[in-house]
Design a protein around this motif. Structure first.
Motif, PDB file in Angstrom:
ATOM      1  N   SER A   1       0.828  -1.206   0.000  1.00 45.26           N
ATOM      2  CA  SER A   1       0.000   0.000   0.000  1.00 45.26           C
ATOM      3  C   SER A   1       0.861   1.254   0.000  1.00 45.26           C
ATOM      4  O   SER A   1       0.565   2.226  -0.695  1.00 45.26           O
ATOM      5  CB  SER A   1      -0.935  -0.003   1.212  1.00 45.26           C
ATOM      6  N   ASP A   2       1.934   1.232   0.778  1.00 48.59           N
ATOM      7  CA  ASP A   2       2.802   2.397   0.853  1.00 48.59           C
ATOM      8  C   ASP A   2       3.489   2.646  -0.483  1.00 48.59           C
ATOM      9  O   ASP A   2       3.576   3.790  -0.955  1.00 48.59           O
ATOM     10  CB  ASP A   2       3.829   2.200   1.964  1.00 48.59           C
ATOM     11  N   VAL A   3       3.978   1.586  -1.106  1.00 50.82           N
ATOM     12  CA  VAL A   3       4.644   1.728  -2.391  1.00 50.82           C
ATOM     13  C   VAL A   3       3.666   2.226  -3.450  1.00 50.82           C
ATOM     14  O   VAL A   3       4.025   3.018  -4.325  1.00 50.82           O
ATOM     15  CB  VAL A   3       5.286   0.388  -2.813  1.00 50.82           C
ATOM     16  N   SER A   4       2.409   1.786  -3.377  1.00 50.76           N
ATOM     17  CA  SER A   4       1.414   2.246  -4.354  1.00 50.76           C
ATOM     18  C   SER A   4       1.134   3.734  -4.216  1.00 50.76           C
ATOM     19  O   SER A   4       0.593   4.347  -5.144  1.00 50.76           O
ATOM     20  CB  SER A   4       0.113   1.459  -4.188  1.00 50.76           C
ATOM     21  N   ARG A   5       1.513   4.343  -3.070  1.00 43.96           N
ATOM     22  CA  ARG A   5       1.367   5.780  -2.901  1.00 43.96           C
ATOM     23  C   ARG A   5       2.617   6.531  -3.365  1.00 43.96           C
ATOM     24  O   ARG A   5       2.721   7.746  -3.182  1.00 43.96           O
ATOM     25  CB  ARG A   5       1.112   6.105  -1.417  1.00 43.96           C
ATOM     26  N   GLY A   6       3.568   5.806  -3.928  1.00 43.07           N
ATOM     27  CA  GLY A   6       4.767   6.438  -4.459  1.00 43.07           C
ATOM     28  C   GLY A   6       5.857   6.653  -3.441  1.00 43.07           C
ATOM     29  O   GLY A   6       6.813   7.380  -3.705  1.00 43.07           O
ATOM     30  N   THR A   7       5.753   6.032  -2.256  1.00 45.41           N
ATOM     31  CA  THR A   7       6.754   6.224  -1.213  1.00 45.41           C
ATOM     32  C   THR A   7       7.213   4.866  -0.689  1.00 45.41           C
ATOM     33  O   THR A   7       6.601   3.836  -0.958  1.00 45.41           O
ATOM     34  CB  THR A   7       6.180   7.050  -0.050  1.00 45.41           C
ATOM     35  N   ASN A   8       8.284   4.892   0.094  1.00 45.58           N
ATOM     36  CA  ASN A   8       8.784   3.670   0.700  1.00 45.58           C
ATOM     37  C   ASN A   8       9.718   4.050   1.840  1.00 45.58           C
ATOM     38  O   ASN A   8      10.563   4.928   1.691  1.00 45.58           O
ATOM     39  CB  ASN A   8       9.549   2.812  -0.307  1.00 45.58           C
TER      40      ASN A   8
END
Length: 973
Positions: A851-858
């Protein structure tokens, strides 16, 4: 800025300076040095930051430097043997490039160049330290791995000790300038020449977790879930084409992506048993340094009437010239042998000063020219186009940017190649300080101006970053793969990243900035036992411009409902016309100071102070982020899905650039952060040699830097058509309280002892003032959740030091004669120091969350707190804290655990030295010293694995160097 209370007057707001009449220290930090922050965001972890100080204007003496010569001349003056008033080559008074008060007659004051440039020779009876002759220091330091202890093994398996040799050497010569038959400077012209250098190999020791041989071949039949409630159970990988499990949990060789197979060669195979920390690299890297410092001082007046301070009536006029050249060549190592690089730097600094005094008035003018160059390359730059060989499209084609792409995993160590850099900085500064003594007052006032140039060519992410999470080899479920299915390495072997990002430009950038300040200060001796110091400094630091106006900011609508790019001088759709700097200047930076020293009793001194320090270097990092943005830079962050996958070869499709791809913006109303500092210290003389101090220090940071991600929501990106971006604002704050008790036994009967205990506590919502890495706020709609322990918060610290002179030798109880026994056994000294402290805090976080990666962050998502206690009664290397206290938050939510809730390892460090002083004739002496750091070889654990969903969660993953021994020789003449 640094709110750590252990500093000197710059952190204590000037109480001590009020006593000695030298004024308060500026607290102006690095105003002339621009930190080399990498342009753009870091490739995968926005919690990282890099800084480099470009100041090349100082020498590193390794046992002999200009300050030592200054001290020797000053000591000689105080003994009445002829000396120097102020004296020394290149001293800058109180505070580099501007102190709130300077030492010596030359002043320096609130920004002046200091009184170190003034030399006045007084009369006196002469003696061992003859100012009519040159004096100097020669020193050499040897470090060798053969003398050191083996590295500490976290796994218990004996490990190899890196081999290295370190040579450090220095030479310093200073005295009256005399050129036979050409010039005789007498007591008016003095020269100082200093050289220091090193030819050193520094050990490099790192552990990594890499795939097993079977996993490298695509065989995951023995692979288990690395963390969480299902840890230890077999992991199941699925074929993304059929949504069915791979037969035997193995990817067929013909399905392995060619680019992945080629990149796998740059990830080493295990050289240790097990599935974690199974690769160990031990090597040494060379670091060479040369530093040359020249100083010439000419006094227009003759000798002062006496050997003291020269009297207030005599003129004190001089002109001084300096030149400093510094160069270094450093190899860069990496946990993987396939990643390495080299950094070469050189710089020069040329100050010119003029001091004019008449009666009780003194004026100190200074001009300084500073220029630095730094160049960094990796193994492949300008030699191998790795992207073409791997078939990766859409990346920078500039030969300077050639290298390996960045690979990021959750369960394994990734590849992060060295980012090439070419940078040239230049600073021209003018300053003028005036001092007037009138009755009980000493007034100081003045100002300085700096013109700063920063010319850089560097790209933060020119070869792209590929993030693998296990999304594509998992069984599809609600919000992501079914738990227990999918693996990041399996996705990599298939060439299927969940996120890709890239940022590069073909342009060089030329940043320009101005800085000036004014100050005024009064040292007022109200009575013989009471001194008051009051001052005010005004800072005016302009945001940087770019020579060709290649800067881009984001204009944000209220509530970040949408954003729009804006260029210098253009009008934004929401907040009006922007200046050419794209950030409005902050012109109300007044920094008052007040200090008091009071002696109410014969053996008691009370000191107190208050001051404000501004973070004047913040604009340098902001402008580099604003520069590397579209349309002047190619910037892209792409998120893949099961229906729209990306690949290693085609990770940057041109169709993905239809929306807004800028990845950084800054609040146009950004204001410079500042820290208020206040202190109280009470000193009591318990006996002629025993001093007790009790003090309190407090600080409050306001308008500190905060990194936000306003486009990130709980279920994806909030603004349609806009990729993830970071937003820098000045809305963070901090508070620190600290109490210290110090006890000092001055040298008595050959023994000197000292110790201090400090209890402190610091909390903030962004630890940008303590040297910590930049932390991106997890949830932009809940910034209050960011408040927690500061990254530098150390609750307890105990320090102690001692010097013991053995009772043999000259002026000692025994063997004070001239025989061989006295020479062999006399003049020995044992010294050492100890430091014990509680641990620094860590944050439990999540990497590679779907979910975090799908928001463009990590990497900025925190864990959930389960309610169990975090600390353990008996921590071990394999479980330093209670891992059951944290869990991965449900998909689509943010973690509820706070920042820095894990207490790190404590610190215990004991150092010792054995010194032999050999007096020679006249003012010559030889010193031989053996010194050992960590003398008792106690392991110092430095870092923990706090990634909840990684294989080594809760383990100690870093340890400092074990015992190291060096030999130092120093010859004074």
């Amino acid at each position: 800025m640094n709110a750590n209370p252990s500093g000197d007057l710059s952190g204590n707001a000037g109480a001590m300076a009020a006593e000695n009449g030298n004024g308060l220290t500026s607290g102006r930090e690095n105003s002339g040095d621009i930190p080399a922050l990498a342009p753009g965001m870091t490739a995968d972890a926005p919690t990282e930051s890099v800084a480099f100080s470009g100041n090349m204007g100082r020498s590193e003496g390794f046992g002999g430097n200009n300050e030592e010569m200054r001290q020797r001349i000053q000591e000689a003056r105080q003994r009445g043997e002829g000396g120097a008033q102020g004296g020394g080559p290149g001293g800058r008074g109180g505070g580099d490039r501007g102190g709130f008060g300077g030492g010596g007659v030359g002043g320096g004051g609130f920004g002046g160049p200091g009184g170190g440039d003034v030399i006045f020779l007084g009369g006196g009876r002469g003696g061992r330290f003859n100012m009519n002759r040159p004096h100097g220091v020669l020193s050499y330091t040897l470090g060798d791995s053969a003398l050191d202890a083996k590295p500490y093994s976290l796994s218990g398996t004996p490990i190899e000790k890196p081999e290295y040799v370190q040579h450090r050497f220095a030479a310093l010569l200073g005295g009256p300038l005399k050129i036979p038959k050409i010039y005789d400077g007498g007591l008016k012209t003095f020269f100082f020449v200093a050289y220091s250098g090193s030819r050193a190999e520094n050990p490099f020791d790192a552990f990594s977790t890499v795939p097993t041989l079977a996993e490298r071949a695509g065989d995951f039949s023995a692979t288990t879930i690395r963390s969480g409630r299902n840890a230890g159970l077999p992991v199941q990988i699925y074929d993304p084409q059929t949504q069915q499990p791979f037969a035997d949990n193995t990817i067929p060789s013909f399905r392995i992506d060619p680019a992945a197979a080629a990149l796998l060669k740059f990830i080493p195979a295990p050289n240790l048993p097990g599935e974690e920390q199974n690769f160990h690299r031990v090597t040494s890297v060379t670091n060479d340094l040369d530093n040359l410092n020249l100083r010439l001082i000419h006094n227009f007046s003759g000798a002062t009437p006496s050997g003291g301070r020269g009297g207030r009536g005599g003129g004190r006029n001089n002109i001084n010239f300096g030149f400093n050249f510094r160069q270094s060549n450093n190899r860069i190592a990496n946990p993987f042998p396939s990643v390495a690089g080299n950094t070469k730097a050189r710089g020069m600094d040329a100050p010119i000063g003029f001091v004019r005094s008449k009666g009780k008035f003194s004026n100190n003018f200074r001009f300084d020219f500073n220029r630095n160059r730094i160049a960094t390359q990796n193994l492949y730059a300008s030699s191998q186009d790795m992207a073409s060989q791997l078939g990766i499209a859409g990346v920078s084609e500039n030969p300077l940017d050639w290298g390996l792409p960045n690979l990021s995993f959750t369960n394994f160590a990734g590849i992060r190649d060295i980012t090439p850099l070419l940078r040239r900085d230049q600073t021209i500064s003018l300053s003028d300080t005036m001092i007037w003594t009138h009755e009980k007052h000493t007034f100081r006032w003045g100002g300085d101006f700096r013109r700063i140039q920063l010319n850089t060519f560097s790209n933060s992410n020119p070869r792209g970053t590929f993030l693998f999470t296990g999304l594509f080899t998992g069984s599809p479920g609600a919000g992501g793969p079914v738990p227990g299915t999918g693996l990041d390495l399996a996705d990599f072997l298939l060439g299927l990243p969940q996120q890709t990002s890239i940022q590069f430009t073909g342009n060089g950038y030329y940043f320009r900035g101005n800085s000036w300040d004014l100050f005024g200060q009064d040292d007022w001796k109200l009575r013989g036992n009471l001194t008051l110091n009051v001052g005010l400094r005004y800072e005016c630091v302009s945001p940087y411009t770019e020579k060709n106006q290649r800067l881009v900011n984001l204009d944000a609508a209220p509530g970040f409902t949408t954003v729009a790019p804006v260029l210098p001088g253009q009008a934004g759709p929401f907040t009006g016309t922007f200046p050419i700097t794209l950030v409005d200047p902050d012109r109300n930076n007044f920094a008052p100071r007040v200090g008091i020293a009071w002696k109410p009793l014969a053996k008691t001194v009370v000191r107190a102070g208050y001051g404000i320090n501004y973070n004047t270097g913040a604009y340098a990092s902001i402008v580099q982020q604003l520069a590397f943005q579209p349309p002047f830079s190619f910037t892209e962050t792409n998120v893949a899905s099961l229906s729209s996958p990306l690949s290693l070869e085609r990770g940057f499709p041109t169709a993905a650039t239809a929306g807004l791809t800028n990845n950084f913006g800054a609040d146009r109303n950004y204001r410079l952060g500042y820290v208020q500092l206040w202190n109280l210290d009470i000193q009591r003389e318990l006996s002629p040699t025993l001093i007790l101090n009790a003090g309190y220090t407090g600080s409050k940071g306001t308008r500190l830097d905060m990194q936000r991600a306003p486009n990130r929501g709980s279920d994806g990106l909030r603004i349609p058509g806009v990729e993830a971006f970071l937003w820098e604002s000045s809305e963070a704050d901090s508070i620190l309280h600290s109490g210290t008790v110090r006890l000092r036994q001055r040298m008595h009967n050959g023994l000197s002892l000292g110790g201090a205990y400090t209890f402190s506590h610091s909390i903030d919502n962004a630890s940008t003032i303590g040297g910590g890495a930049v932390v991106v706020a997890q949830n932009d709609l809940d910034l209050a959740a960011e408040r927690g322990r500061s990254s530098f918060d150390q609750r307890h610290k105990l320090t102690a030091d001692y010097v013991f002179e053995l009772p043999f030798g000259s002026n000692k109880r025994w063997l004070s004669g001239e025989g061989w026994r006295a020479k062999a056994l006399g003049d020995w000294q044992i010294s050492g120091d100890a430091s014990l402290g509680s641990g620094l805090p860590f944050t439990a976080r999540i990497l590679g969350d779907f979910s975090d990666v799908s928001r463009g962050t990590n990497g900025t998502l925190r864990a959930n707190a389960t309610g169990q206690p975090v600390s353990l009664d008996h921590p071990t290397i394999l479980e330093f804290f209670n891992t059951a206290a944290f869990a991965v938050p449900p998909r689509g939510t943010f973690g509820n655990a706070g920042r820095n809730t894990i207490g790190g390892p404590g610190q215990v460090n004991l150092n010792m030295a054995l010194t032999k002083n050999i007096p020679l004739r006249e003012s010559r002496a030889l010193e031989i010293r053996a010194q050992a750091n960590n003398i008792f070889n106690i392991p110092q654990f430095t870092s923990l694995n706090t990634v909840v969903n990684s294989i080594g969660f809760g383990q100690v993953v870093g340890v400092a160097a074990m015992r190291r021994i060096q030999f130092v020789t120093r010859f004074r003449f």
